[in-house]
Design a protein around this motif. Sequence first.
Motif, PDB file in Angstrom:
ATOM      1  N   MET A 122       0.832  -1.200   0.000  1.00 37.30           N
ATOM      2  CA  MET A 122       0.000   0.000   0.000  1.00 37.30           C
ATOM      3  C   MET A 122       0.871   1.255   0.000  1.00 37.30           C
ATOM      4  O   MET A 122       0.562   2.224  -0.694  1.00 37.30           O
ATOM      5  CB  MET A 122      -0.945  -0.017   1.207  1.00 37.30           C
ATOM      6  N   THR A 126       0.791   4.002  -2.911  1.00 36.06           N
ATOM      7  CA  THR A 126       0.567   5.415  -2.609  1.00 36.06           C
ATOM      8  C   THR A 126       1.661   6.271  -3.238  1.00 36.06           C
ATOM      9  O   THR A 126       1.383   7.318  -3.831  1.00 36.06           O
ATOM     10  CB  THR A 126       0.508   5.639  -1.088  1.00 36.06           C
ATOM     11  N   SER A 127       2.894   5.823  -3.125  1.00 35.92           N
ATOM     12  CA  SER A 127       4.010   6.547  -3.724  1.00 35.92           C
ATOM     13  C   SER A 127       3.858   6.606  -5.248  1.00 35.92           C
ATOM     14  O   SER A 127       4.056   7.655  -5.871  1.00 35.92           O
ATOM     15  CB  SER A 127       5.330   5.871  -3.352  1.00 35.92           C
ATOM     16  N   GLU A 130       1.144   9.114  -6.142  1.00 34.81           N
ATOM     17  CA  GLU A 130       1.569  10.507  -6.002  1.00 34.81           C
ATOM     18  C   GLU A 130       2.529  10.937  -7.105  1.00 34.81           C
ATOM     19  O   GLU A 130       2.505  12.083  -7.544  1.00 34.81           O
ATOM     20  CB  GLU A 130       2.198  10.729  -4.624  1.00 34.81           C
ATOM     21  N   SER A 149      -6.521   2.590  -8.297  1.00 34.35           N
ATOM     22  CA  SER A 149      -7.633   2.667  -7.352  1.00 34.35           C
ATOM     23  C   SER A 149      -8.160   1.275  -7.009  1.00 34.35           C
ATOM     24  O   SER A 149      -8.426   0.961  -5.840  1.00 34.35           O
ATOM     25  CB  SER A 149      -8.749   3.521  -7.939  1.00 34.35           C
ATOM     26  N   ALA A 152      -5.719  -0.517  -4.738  1.00 36.87           N
ATOM     27  CA  ALA A 152      -5.828   0.004  -3.370  1.00 36.87           C
ATOM     28  C   ALA A 152      -7.061  -0.571  -2.676  1.00 36.87           C
ATOM     29  O   ALA A 152      -7.012  -0.929  -1.493  1.00 36.87           O
ATOM     30  CB  ALA A 152      -5.882   1.527  -3.385  1.00 36.87           C
ATOM     31  N   ASP A 157      -7.704  -0.345   1.272  1.00 35.52           N
ATOM     32  CA  ASP A 157      -7.599   1.098   1.486  1.00 35.52           C
ATOM     33  C   ASP A 157      -7.962   1.828   0.198  1.00 35.52           C
ATOM     34  O   ASP A 157      -7.090   2.346  -0.501  1.00 35.52           O
ATOM     35  CB  ASP A 157      -6.172   1.452   1.931  1.00 35.52           C
ATOM     36  N   ILE A 159      -9.084   4.417  -2.694  1.00 40.14           N
ATOM     37  CA  ILE A 159      -8.824   5.828  -2.951  1.00 40.14           C
ATOM     38  C   ILE A 159     -10.163   6.475  -3.274  1.00 40.14           C
ATOM     39  O   ILE A 159     -10.884   6.014  -4.151  1.00 40.14           O
ATOM     40  CB  ILE A 159      -7.834   6.001  -4.123  1.00 40.14           C
ATOM     41  N   ARG A 163     -10.290  12.229  -4.251  1.00 43.15           N
ATOM     42  CA  ARG A 163      -8.836  12.196  -4.375  1.00 43.15           C
ATOM     43  C   ARG A 163      -8.422  11.865  -5.815  1.00 43.15           C
ATOM     44  O   ARG A 163      -7.452  12.423  -6.323  1.00 43.15           O
ATOM     45  CB  ARG A 163      -8.271  11.169  -3.386  1.00 43.15           C
TER      46      ARG A 163
END
Length: 184
Positions: A122, A126-127, A130, A149, A152, A157, A159, A163
């Motif tokens: 995760m 996320t990295s 971004e 998405s 995740a 988790d 998104i 976002r």
Amino acid sequence: MDTRYTNVAIRPPILDGTNYDPWKLKMSIYIQSIDSRAWKHVLDGWSPPMRDDDIPGLKPRAQWTADETTSSNYNAKAINSIFTSVDMNMFNLIGTYTCARDSWEKLQTHCEGSASVKKTRMLLLTSKFEKLRMEENETIVEYNLKSLSNEASVLGDPISNERLVSKVLRSLPKRFHTKVCAID
């Protein structure tokens, strides 16, 4: 009425060890489409009934109540769905399980890893999210944030849509930017 699809057999997706994320999403829907109570047995688990008398052990099937038999049938639907949706390598991991939840969790641990591995995945996701930017020649359709998405979501988790929209707007190349002129 359009009858082109009335005789289409619904087949489960096949897990080969390389496609766990989409398989997990598809299988959850597949099992729910068979019977929502079968999916409940994947989530909550099932154990064969134990004897009520002073003799320890499993209750003989002939002594099962109607509810115990029904519960067993939902578990059987779920585990059959799982068994028939994996290749032989994956089946060898889970073929001895009698509870749908146990086989589901074994596949999950094998394919996703432990809780710490999932957390690391995760963080990497996320990295990646971004750092992702839309290329100058890329269209919005080609700029596929949905796969990130979905991954995740599979890891537990998701998104949020807000976002995702914010990411798209921040990532748009210059050709999408408009100049705002102030009118005096």
